[in-house]
Scaffold this active site. Structure first.
Site, PDB file in Angstrom:
ATOM      1  CG  ASP A   1      -1.948  -1.118   1.180  1.00 22.76           C
ATOM      2  OD1 ASP A   1      -1.934  -1.923   0.228  1.00 22.76           O
ATOM      3  OD2 ASP A   1      -2.752  -1.207   2.125  1.00 22.76           O
TER       4      ASP A   1
ATOM      5  CG  ASP B   1      -6.467  -0.010   1.162  1.00 24.13           C
ATOM      6  OD1 ASP B   1      -6.634  -1.226   1.314  1.00 24.13           O
ATOM      7  OD2 ASP B   1      -6.746   0.823   2.043  1.00 24.13           O
TER       8      ASP B   1
ATOM      9  CG  HIS C   1     -15.178   0.225   1.781  1.00 18.64           C
ATOM     10  ND1 HIS C   1     -14.862  -0.141   3.070  1.00 18.64           N
ATOM     11  CD2 HIS C   1     -15.018  -0.888   1.028  1.00 18.64           C
ATOM     12  CE1 HIS C   1     -14.513  -1.421   3.088  1.00 18.64           C
ATOM     13  NE2 HIS C   1     -14.597  -1.887   1.864  1.00 18.64           N
TER      14      HIS C   1
ATOM     15  CE  LYS D   1      -3.924  -4.354   1.306  1.00 23.40           C
ATOM     16  NZ  LYS D   1      -4.554  -3.347   2.181  1.00 23.40           N
TER      17      LYS D   1
ATOM     18  CB  CYS E   1      -1.964  -2.901   5.368  1.00 21.87           C
ATOM     19  SG  CYS E   1      -3.624  -2.162   5.324  1.00 21.87           S
TER      20      CYS E   1
END
Length: 216
Positions: A17, A59, A65, A119, A164
């Site tokens: 990320d 990401d 979301h 992801k 992450c």
């Protein structure tokens, strides 16, 4: 547990990320996040020279979301809520698909990557780990890729160490790989003791640590 950084064929570098929204000026900027970029580029060169693999994670959230505080009336970023899959930190809107914030840092050597794993694109569930969504069972496909390619040792760097990166390293150990975190090529958010908790979890599951810059 500490080890040396000596990449070889059969190893995989997973850069987590390294995106605009997690770097300086981004919607969810990790403190000093930009500092990982030159280290990540040096790692890319070293792993390429050794014949090892390179994967980038990204990401990739749809607008609205469920992990965004903006979709929960009366809630603020960094509040905790209960989701069907368990506790979830609410975040500022970040890494929205197709936006500049979701793009990789412009200085990152992205063309050297063998694969990009996206992801967090399922609207109802967040994803920290490069291997599973936050329910712990929905796979990203990285496990199968690593097994098909025959990777054994997985080296992790990027953003953020206590979210992450650590979740990815822990899940890789559960999947039977040997995870090694390159700690100076990561930066943490370090929120409410999250860094200490992440390090304790990684130590408990046997994650090893190394450094990109020896002796520093």
């Amino acid at each position: 547990m500490r080890t040396t950084l000596d990449p070889e064929a059969g190893d995989l570098l997973v850069l987590v990320d390294i995106q605009n929204d997690f770097c300086g000026g981004g919607a969810l900027a990790v403190p000093d996040g930009d500092a990982v970029v030159p280290l990540a580029n040096d790692l890319i060169r070293r792993f390429k020279a050794a014949g090892a693999g390179i994967v980038l994670t990204q990401d990739w959230h749809p607008a609205g979301h469920s992990s965004f505080a903006s979709v929960h009336p009366g809630r603020a970023p960094y509040d905790m809520v209960e989701m069907p899959y368990g506790p979830q930190t609410l975040w500022p809107d970040h890494c929205v698909q197709g936006t500049a914030g979701a793009e990789f840092h412009p200085d990152l050597l992205t063309l050297a990557a063998d694969m990009v794993v996206r992801k967090g694109f399922r609207p109802a569930i967040d994803s920290y780990s490069a291997f599973f969504e936050n329910d712990g069972i929905t796979p990203t496909g990285l496990t199968g890729y690593c097994r098909e390619r025959g990777f054994r040792r997985l080296f992790f760097a990027g953003l953020a160490l206590d979210y992450c990166v650590s979740y990815s390293a822990e899940d890789s150990a559960r999947c039977g790989f040997q995870p090694i975190v390159i700690e100076d090529a990561c930066r943490p958010i370090d929120m409410n003791g999250s860094l200490d908790l992440a390090v304790a979890r990684m130590n408990a599951i046997g994650v090893q640590f190394t450094r990109a810059t020896c002796g520093k």
